[in-house]
Write a protein that holds these residues in place. Structure first.
Motif, PDB file in Angstrom:
ATOM      1  N   SER A  11      41.726   4.496  70.226  1.00  0.00           N
ATOM      2  CA  SER A  11      40.902   3.991  69.133  1.00  0.00           C
ATOM      3  C   SER A  11      39.863   3.021  69.668  1.00  0.00           C
ATOM      4  O   SER A  11      40.159   2.196  70.536  1.00  0.00           O
ATOM      5  CB  SER A  11      41.775   3.276  68.096  1.00  0.00           C
ATOM      6  N   ASN A  12      38.670   3.118  69.145  1.00  0.00           N
ATOM      7  CA  ASN A  12      37.608   2.154  69.423  1.00  0.00           C
ATOM      8  C   ASN A  12      37.939   0.901  68.620  1.00  0.00           C
ATOM      9  O   ASN A  12      38.088   0.965  67.403  1.00  0.00           O
ATOM     10  CB  ASN A  12      36.271   2.747  68.986  1.00  0.00           C
ATOM     11  N   ILE A  13      38.088  -0.233  69.263  1.00  0.00           N
ATOM     12  CA  ILE A  13      38.458  -1.445  68.525  1.00  0.00           C
ATOM     13  C   ILE A  13      37.287  -2.405  68.359  1.00  0.00           C
ATOM     14  O   ILE A  13      37.467  -3.531  67.917  1.00  0.00           O
ATOM     15  CB  ILE A  13      39.660  -2.166  69.164  1.00  0.00           C
ATOM     16  N   ASN A  14      36.082  -1.933  68.686  1.00  0.00           N
ATOM     17  CA  ASN A  14      34.904  -2.777  68.499  1.00  0.00           C
ATOM     18  C   ASN A  14      33.712  -1.890  68.158  1.00  0.00           C
ATOM     19  O   ASN A  14      32.820  -1.680  68.968  1.00  0.00           O
ATOM     20  CB  ASN A  14      34.621  -3.617  69.744  1.00  0.00           C
ATOM     21  N   GLY A  15      33.705  -1.353  66.945  1.00  0.00           N
ATOM     22  CA  GLY A  15      32.679  -0.420  66.525  1.00  0.00           C
ATOM     23  C   GLY A  15      31.330  -1.047  66.224  1.00  0.00           C
ATOM     24  O   GLY A  15      30.410  -0.358  65.816  1.00  0.00           O
ATOM     25  N   PRO A  20      30.657   3.276  72.360  1.00  0.00           N
ATOM     26  CA  PRO A  20      32.080   3.569  72.160  1.00  0.00           C
ATOM     27  C   PRO A  20      32.707   4.051  73.465  1.00  0.00           C
ATOM     28  O   PRO A  20      32.040   4.661  74.302  1.00  0.00           O
ATOM     29  CB  PRO A  20      32.070   4.678  71.109  1.00  0.00           C
ATOM     30  N   PRO A  21      33.989   3.763  73.659  1.00  0.00           N
ATOM     31  CA  PRO A  21      34.651   4.194  74.885  1.00  0.00           C
ATOM     32  C   PRO A  21      34.600   5.712  75.063  1.00  0.00           C
ATOM     33  O   PRO A  21      34.668   6.466  74.104  1.00  0.00           O
ATOM     34  CB  PRO A  21      36.097   3.728  74.681  1.00  0.00           C
ATOM     35  N   ARG A  22      34.466   6.118  76.314  1.00  0.00           N
ATOM     36  CA  ARG A  22      34.539   7.534  76.706  1.00  0.00           C
ATOM     37  C   ARG A  22      35.599   7.595  77.792  1.00  0.00           C
ATOM     38  O   ARG A  22      35.409   7.048  78.880  1.00  0.00           O
ATOM     39  CB  ARG A  22      33.185   8.018  77.212  1.00  0.00           C
ATOM     40  N   THR A  42      35.557   1.572  63.852  1.00  0.00           N
ATOM     41  CA  THR A  42      36.620   0.735  64.385  1.00  0.00           C
ATOM     42  C   THR A  42      37.983   1.162  63.835  1.00  0.00           C
ATOM     43  O   THR A  42      38.123   1.416  62.644  1.00  0.00           O
ATOM     44  CB  THR A  42      36.353  -0.747  64.035  1.00  0.00           C
ATOM     45  N   HIS A  43      38.962   1.250  64.707  1.00  0.00           N
ATOM     46  CA  HIS A  43      40.366   1.567  64.381  1.00  0.00           C
ATOM     47  C   HIS A  43      40.558   2.969  63.805  1.00  0.00           C
ATOM     48  O   HIS A  43      41.503   3.216  63.076  1.00  0.00           O
ATOM     49  CB  HIS A  43      40.969   0.509  63.456  1.00  0.00           C
ATOM     50  N   VAL A  76      38.775  -0.494  73.865  1.00  0.00           N
ATOM     51  CA  VAL A  76      39.624   0.611  73.436  1.00  0.00           C
ATOM     52  C   VAL A  76      41.079   0.165  73.317  1.00  0.00           C
ATOM     53  O   VAL A  76      41.546  -0.683  74.080  1.00  0.00           O
ATOM     54  CB  VAL A  76      39.505   1.806  74.420  1.00  0.00           C
ATOM     55  N   ALA A  77      41.769   0.733  72.334  1.00  0.00           N
ATOM     56  CA  ALA A  77      43.222   0.573  72.205  1.00  0.00           C
ATOM     57  C   ALA A  77      43.848   1.918  72.557  1.00  0.00           C
ATOM     58  O   ALA A  77      43.319   2.972  72.184  1.00  0.00           O
ATOM     59  CB  ALA A  77      43.591   0.172  70.786  1.00  0.00           C
TER      60      ALA A  77
END
Length: 102
Positions: A11-15, A20-22, A42-43, A76-77
């Protein structure tokens, strides 16, 4: 020759940022599936899932890489990483309003 079921939730935790994380999972430098581009929301949990068959016995190197290295975002989570010989042990995240691909 054993078949394994590999799963993880990300999960992206900082939208609020544009990066976004890849993510990329690999075993012994061979990529598993395709890159995971997390949601810009986010989330918003996403499941990564692949079936992998071991070519031989012995230890393997499992790697997770975040391919976005900029400092704004890419937070990312990662939850419920599972590497099993049976898909019945792969959990879903119903508590988060998500359902498993399985």
């Amino acid at each position: 020759g054993t078949t394994y079921f590999f799963s993880a939730w990300v999960s992206n935790i900082n939208g609020t940022f544009e990066n976004p994380p890849r993510l990329k999972f690999s075993i012994d430098n061979a990529q598993l599936g395709t890159d995971i581009i997390t949601s810009s929301t986010t989330h918003d949990w996403q499941q990564f899932y692949v079936i992998w068959t071991a070519p031989s016995t012995g230890a393997v190197d499992i790697r997770l890489e975040n391919l976005i290295t900029t400092s704004n975002g890419n937070d990312v989570a990662i939850e419920e990483i599972n590497f099993s010989t049976s898909c019945q042990y792969i959990p879903n995240l119903n508590a988060l309003g998500q359902s498993s691909l399985l």
